[in-house]
Design an enzyme around this catalytic site. Sequence first.
Site, PDB file in Angstrom:
ATOM      1  N   GLU A  58      35.674  28.000  37.084  1.00 45.32           N
ATOM      2  CA  GLU A  58      36.622  27.132  37.777  1.00 45.32           C
ATOM      3  C   GLU A  58      37.363  27.830  38.905  1.00 45.32           C
ATOM      4  OE1 GLU A  58      36.533  27.712  34.511  1.00 45.32           O
ATOM      5  OE2 GLU A  58      35.651  25.862  33.742  1.00 45.32           O
ATOM      6  N   PHE A  83      41.368  23.199  32.282  1.00 45.30           N
ATOM      7  CA  PHE A  83      40.669  24.262  33.014  1.00 45.30           C
ATOM      8  C   PHE A  83      40.947  24.165  34.518  1.00 45.30           C
ATOM      9  CE2 PHE A  83      37.731  23.003  29.429  1.00 45.30           C
ATOM     10  CZ  PHE A  83      38.259  23.930  28.542  1.00 45.30           C
ATOM     11  N   ASP A 117      38.447  17.184  19.944  1.00 49.14           N
ATOM     12  CA  ASP A 117      38.223  18.546  20.452  1.00 49.14           C
ATOM     13  C   ASP A 117      39.431  19.452  20.185  1.00 49.14           C
ATOM     14  OD1 ASP A 117      35.658  18.269  21.234  1.00 49.14           O
ATOM     15  OD2 ASP A 117      36.050  18.140  23.392  1.00 49.14           O
TER      16      ASP A 117
END
Lengths: 317, 269
Positions: A58, A83, A117
């Site tokens: 990223e 991110f 998640d």
Amino acid sequence: MEEKKKIATRDAYGRALAELAATDKNLVVLDADLSKSTKTADFAAVAPERFFNAGIAEQNMIGVAAGLAACGKTPFVSSFAIFATGRAYEQIRNSVANPQLNVKIAATHAGITVGEDGSTHQSIEDISLMRTLPNMTVVVPADAIETTQAVKELAAFKGPAYLRLGRLATPQVNDENYQFKLGEAVLLRPGRDIAIFACGMMVAVALEAAELLAQENISATVVNVHTIKPLDNDSIIDNAGCCGAAISVEEHSIYGGLGSAIAEVLAENCSVPFARVGIEDKFGQSGSPDALLRVYGLTPTAVATRAKAVIAKKNSK
Amino acid sequence: MSLNVVADYAKEMRRKIISMLGLSGSGHPGGSLSATDILAELYFDGMRVDPSNPKWEDRDRLILSKGHAAPALYAALALKGYFPVEELDNLRKLGSRLQGHPDMKKLPGVDMSSGSLGQGLSAANGMALAGRLDDKDYYVYVIMGDGENQEGQVWEAAMFAAHYKLDHIIAFVDHNRLQIDGNITDVLSPEPLKDKWQSFGWNVQQIDGHNIEQIATAIAAAKQVKAQPSLIIADTIKGKGVSFMENQVSWHGNAPKAQQVEQALSELA
């Protein structure tokens, strides 16, 4: 409230990009190996020559976008919010915001409704991180219709911007005639007793909370604060001032996000009883989105309860 | 331009670097002096630029990724004619266009803001991609430090450039072997740099970074390479040209005092 079709803002994002591909030849899109989840794959399908997968990297992706913008392109870069804004924060600060390059960071999977998640992937700090950067515009659309328009407006707007999008399919709060205007909060429901300022998927929750309050003869204003920066100070001051009490509701930490931004404006301009509804000083966890919203106090019932507590404070003055 | 003339510019740049750092009282002489010959060859010979049109779309770009060597870049830009040479005296002063690290919003000729190490090559990737999309033939030059190669982002960017076959990127590593805390191999060795970059898919050359002819030849050779980005490891001497600064890590980030300025300028006469 009438049950409307639920659509995720990320789905609207992908479709809007794909639509823009034909008319905006300067548009380029980058992703960090999440294009199927962020929906930038929709753009890649129609304009593969202008789509670049940066891989799971990223920091470089943000820098690549800065270089593209320095040469006149309009890059949209996408990843999960954690991110995009967290891993690459300093790249955004020094390579994008400071030189005021025309990079749009469109991040999906913001907030706890990422769900199962768990906390590593649930960004609850991104609004705060982006809001603190000079030159950065911050937009949190409430639904798919608003997302579509925000994408188009941000593509036309010159300058760095952060667009916060969600994973979960959520209700529509706007109709097809809706007109998004950057920096202008939208009064969705006028009331007298308390102003509820919300952003993102919490706008729909705020509207439901207002319905619940109405059943108890409490009249709540609901304002969609889709642009967190620049903040529509006039709308905040007017609506909070009129009602004499206010709360903010966001799927984000109560530190640094919408609630903090509103608290700053109210403290300096119009002190009324106020509460920030959001994620308290803790991380998320695994669970279904609905279960998490319940646990973290982001349901219509929880919002209504918080609203009543603030109204009680106002009345005890 | 003849290589002797480039060497003359390099010497004049070194004089300006010493003078401006003396006036500012802070800044980075060591890494500025090590990168000087590379910048001189680029601005006074190798690069296609027009100081009267700093935003020219077809220009070659330069990103000084080791942004703390700003005095060397500023000296090149001023001598090239981007802004008055006298303005070098304002380095690091309040309100100056010559910020401590290069600011593209403030100073004409700066193609990318830099200063936070590790970020320049990524921006070069974007510029090279844009050039390819627009069918332009400009080159993007990057100057990194050797210590800077400790940054993870450099290797993300290295992978990206090779994957997308960005053959219009020509990057330099100013290999002066010193960083603030000491020798790069003592602090955290980035070596073997040549092997690392080659294994990342780059065309790599290693040259004497103070030999103008070698720099020019390496650039020409890099331009012949297709479908692969090029890296030139320039072996340099930190503080090059000033006897008491050469190979002294203490001159990484200290400005010379008046007497030291005088001595340095006499050596660079």
